[in-house]
Design an enzyme around this catalytic site. Sequence first.
Site, mmCIF file in Angstrom:
data_model
loop_
_atom_site.group_PDB
_atom_site.id
_atom_site.type_symbol
_atom_site.label_atom_id
_atom_site.label_comp_id
_atom_site.label_asym_id
_atom_site.label_seq_id
_atom_site.Cartn_x
_atom_site.Cartn_y
_atom_site.Cartn_z
ATOM 1 C CE1 TYR A 240 -3.744 2.479 0.956
ATOM 2 C CE2 TYR A 240 -2.010 3.489 2.260
ATOM 3 C CZ TYR A 240 -3.260 3.551 1.668
ATOM 4 O OH TYR A 240 -4.010 4.692 1.787
ATOM 5 C CD GLU B 104 -5.729 4.568 -1.286
ATOM 6 O OE1 GLU B 104 -5.892 4.940 -0.114
ATOM 7 O OE2 GLU B 104 -6.644 4.062 -1.962
#
Length: 383
Positions: free
Chosen positions: A107, A195
């Site tokens: 992530y 992201e």
Amino acid sequence: MKLHEYQSRDLLSSFGVPVPKGEVTDNPTNALEIAQDLGGRVVVKAQVLMGGRGKAGGVKLFNSAQEAADFTKELIGKRLVSPQNPTGMVVEKVLISELIDIEKEFYIAVLLDRAEQKDVIMISARGGMDIEEVAEKDPHAIVKLHVDPKWGLSDYEIRDAIKQAKIDARAEKQLVSLIKSLYKAYKENDCTLVEINPCALTPDGRVIAADAKVAIDDNALFRHPNFAEVSSESAEDPIEAEAAKQGIAYVKLDGEIGVIGNGAGLVMLTLDEVARAGSKAANFLDVGGGAQSERVKECVQLVLMNEKVKALLINIFGGITRGDEVAKGVVQAIQELNVKIPIVVRVEGTNADQAKQILSGANLIPADSVQEAAEKVVESLKL
Ligand code: GDP
Ligand code: MN
């Protein structure tokens, strides 16, 4: 403004971020061709502006182009619902992208940490669909690297953060360069969020952004005219998109009373009064200072695009805005748009008397105070 995944990945790719090959489409026949061109092993991904598409059934992996096309057919027009978005969103387009073999999922995100007054890079070795759970139960698994506004981002800091996050050493070098690209894209486009989840490590050691999410600061959009085209496609609500195009301050709400006022404070007060009178506003709309009749007409038209609106409350306190101009706009709107629902109007201040005269000819319900206007509009629902 949130960008769709296909828009986000194109943007990041132009900054050197590796993304899977892929193409967006709104029809199954085209999907078949795209999937065939990609060799049949593909991922079909719903392009909706909500998180958790995977869990909502909006992302599926395929070994054959035909199956991918069949799924596309099923997906287009369907409403996807996820815990992050209980009302859901209808799928209009899908992204068909090359299927990546994933060994590990990381992530990576860049956003503003308001408390620290610095940008922050977030890195975790436990990316994938359960990152929210990781953030909640094991926050230390997400490493935060704050960017010093004076010195910027150094390679050694990024390397340290990657090590601290216990990310597979094979990914380190590529991740340093990916994070630098992400940060550059974030800064240069006035993003509020970039992201990548998951950022994939393939069995042969390549790092690829398998998903991408970008949001741009609305207040900086004037600096990026290139996003004008993107913005209409990525609006979360069609009426808000139309309002943005016309430069009208409009926010959709979930009630049934359409509200138009001048000045954000007065509109907020009006929403409160509607609630106190026992109903809910369908929108926030500020016509702005000095609105002319044409503008008022456009605003009425915009509010009525919302099918839930059963009555309209127009609340004007004339200062720079002249009451008679507003009244003319309202009367024109009613005539030209053939409006049938009840309309309560309260006008005070500059040229209020002329306004009342203009309005008295039309089929409207007058009110003298905001409270009275709110009560009358709620009452009108029962008629
Ligand atoms: P989200 O649920 O809206 O964040 O959608 P994602 O694009 O992240 O997809 C959901 C999940 O599907 C990811 O977490 C991956 O596990 C999986 N996925 C997406 N693309 C690929 C791919 O190319 N290969 C593999 N193996 N899995 C993928
Ligand atoms: Mn994702």
